[in-house]
Design an enzyme around this catalytic site. Structure first.
Site, PDB file in Angstrom:
ATOM      1  N   GLU A 328       0.792  -1.219   0.000  1.00  0.00           N
ATOM      2  CA  GLU A 328       0.000   0.000   0.000  1.00  0.00           C
ATOM      3  C   GLU A 328       0.830   1.277   0.000  1.00  0.00           C
ATOM      4  OE1 GLU A 328      -1.594   0.767   4.426  1.00  0.00           O
ATOM      5  OE2 GLU A 328      -1.957  -1.267   3.737  1.00  0.00           O
ATOM      6  N   GLN A 329       2.039   1.224   0.520  1.00  0.00           N
ATOM      7  CA  GLN A 329       2.880   2.426   0.503  1.00  0.00           C
ATOM      8  C   GLN A 329       3.327   2.791  -0.909  1.00  0.00           C
ATOM      9  OE1 GLN A 329       3.079  -0.062   2.654  1.00  0.00           O
ATOM     10  NE2 GLN A 329       2.722   0.920   4.635  1.00  0.00           N
TER      11      GLN A 329
END
EC number: 2.8.3.8
Length: 537
Positions: A328-329
């Site tokens: 997700e980063q």
């Protein structure tokens, strides 16, 4: 105009009652010096007061980067909205922000990270808000907690459930920040920002646009200054026209307990033999079984916990590169890192800005997700976001709800119960003493993933533990595999608060999983994509 000012001067620009958006993911990209300056100004002057702060992923992690705890002060914070919050071991003193949340001293909300980024984007474009199905029938839904973490938050809802075009949707009003605090590596004299030492771009651009387009200011913390005109335009991720002030911190850490590692920022590639292979234990057995769920050629999301070791399992089995990991980063490909560097990847193929990675997740463009569980309910629902008896250990949901909302396939992994004394080896599992806390419960404390919604959407849901594998079916949880050495009645059925269905074709898990040597894993090829009608539901 000279944009370079001191941290104290920047903190003095933040007015009372401002909405402040902070870009970071735990220690990754955290503008820690700026947050420290805001806290110090409040201690000295009593200002700024009554801030609302937005943290789309998380700020600070209590392991060398204090982050949000710099501003966790009564009177300074009135409201905090985060994708997740700092966590710590149950034996440690709770982070200050958790003490405020538990004491009802700040209205606290846990909004899924992707939705929080969407709220920024809508504010930047001056649209009313976000209409989404992400979060239906979870703690996000106002028919449950509506994202509220305490009583102070319940008094001021942030989400509504509405009918639109004959369907149920969740509506989040856009929030326009007056101040955005972002971070980069380098700035030139005009405020152009590059990210060459960062482990991710995160959502700084969206946050800067939301503040600037609504008359606010953008403060960028950077590691170093460069001459005007010296940065390559293709390297600039945020243009200087969006940046009002620059604060320099030459000592800013790349991520938690990491001053600087060029492999995290993609400047060099590490040899594969430099990555640690997990030691042989119960968690490795589970990770190996999770790996058997994968297909070669897939794009697979990876969460924190046992599943974070699956890339190392593939590496040990000679299958590195068979799967592309997406986190997700923003990292795509490479080797996702563990422990304090979680959220970063070495040897990545690319870095996506987090808001666009979440668009990818929310629309189910990827093939599978590997995630953890704290509790599993009778209806297949999963809790990863709250345990009332140790709240500061659970950091909140982060992007979990965005990722699971429509994911085609999800593999949840964890220990069958908590506190069991276990042994493993010679091809079998040995349960020496049962745990005192059951994790298969009649109703989970907090619904982070909705089993009924998963069934309604036709999602493929698997639960992998050290002693068995289960599948979610319309009739309940179906036990499909059992570990060698385990007694079905005593070790599985009696350890669940609710009856489990048992497959009439119950299999014994591969004994090779329970040996120290590699298992000889092979992955079937993913089927080729064909054009078809994808629904919007």
């Amino acid at each position: 105009m000279n944009k370079h000012i001191t941290p104290a001067e920047a903190a003095a620009l933040i007015p009372d009652r401002a909405i402040v958006s902070v870009s970071s993911s735990s220690g990754l990209g955290c503008p820690d010096l700026m947050l420290k300056a805001i806290g110090e100004r409040f201690e000295t002057t009593g200002h700024p007061r009554d801030l609302t702060t937005l943290h789309p992923i998380a700020a600070g992690d209590m392991s060398g980067i204090k982050g949000v705890d710099h501003i966790a002060k009564k009177g300074l914070l009135k409201k905090i909205i985060g994708g997740s919050y700092p966590s710590g071991p149950s034996s440690s003193e709770p982070p200050l922000i958790w003490q405020m949340i538990g004491g009802n001293e700040v209205a606290a909300y846990n909004i899924p990270s992707g939705i929080l980024f969407d709220m920024h984007r809508e504010a930047a474009a001056k649209r009313p808000g976000v209409l989404t199905k992400v979060g239906l029938d979870t703690f996000v839904d106002p028919e449950r907690e509506g994202c509220a973490m305490n009583a102070a938050a319940e008094a001021e809802p942030v989400v509504k459930r509405i009918r639109f075009e004959g369907e149920d949707w969740l509506y989040f009003k856009a929030i326009a920040p007056q101040v955005a605090i972002i971070r980069a590596t380098t700035t030139d004299e005009r405020g152009n920002l590059t990210y060459e030492h960062e482990g991710a771009y995160l959502g700084g651009l969206d946050q800067a646009l939301a503040a600037r387009n609504n008359g606010g200011i953008v403060i960028a913390q950077v590691k170093r200054l460069a001459k005007e005109g010296s940065l390559k335009p293709h390297d600039v991720r945020i243009p200087g026209v969006l940046v009002d002030y620059i604060v320099v911190d030459p000592d800013q850490k790349q991520t938690t307990q990491t001053l600087y590692d060029p492999a995290i920022s993609g400047e060099i590639f590490r040899p594969l033999d430099s990555f640690r292979v997990p030691e042989f234990n119960i968690q490795k057995v589970i990770a190996r079984r999770v790996a058997q769920e994968l297909q070669s050629g897939s794009a697979v999301n990876l969460g924190f916990g046992i599943s974070a070791n699956v890339p190392r399992i593939l590496m040990e089995e000679g299958l590195h590169g068979a799967v592309t990991w997406v986190i997700e980063q923003g990292a795509v490909g490479g080797v996702p890192l563990l422990d304090f560097a979680f959220g970063c990847a070495s040897n990545a193929d690319a870095f996506m800005p987090s808001p666009y990675q979440f668009t990818y997740f929310q629309g189910a463009g990827f093939d599978a997700s590997l995630l953890s569980f704290l509790e599993i309910g009778r209806d297949g629902s999963v809790n990863v976001s709250r345990l009332s008896f140790r709240p500061h250990v659970t950091a909140g949901a982060g992007g979990f709800v965005d990722i699971t909302a429509r994911a085609k396939k999800i593999v949840f992994s964890g220990m069958f119960n908590a506190g069991a004394k276990l042994g493993v080896g010679e091809g079998r599992l040995v349960i020496e003493k049962e745990g005192k806390l059951k994790k298969l419960v009649n109703a989970v404390e907090h619904v982070t993933f909705s089993g009924p919604r998963g069934i309604a959407q036709g999602q493929d849901i698997t639960y992998v533990t050290e002693r068995c594998v289960m599948k979610l079916t319309p009739d309940g949880l179906l036990l499909t595999e059992i570990a060698p050495g385990v007694d079905l009645e005593a070790h599985i059925l009696d350890q669940s608060e609710f009856p489990l269905l048992v497959s009439d074709r119950l299999k014994v898990m591969d004994a090779a999983l329970f040996h120290e040597a590699p298992v000889g894993l092979t992955l079937p090829a993913k089927a080729r994509r064909v054009l078809g009608g994808a629904g919007h539901g």
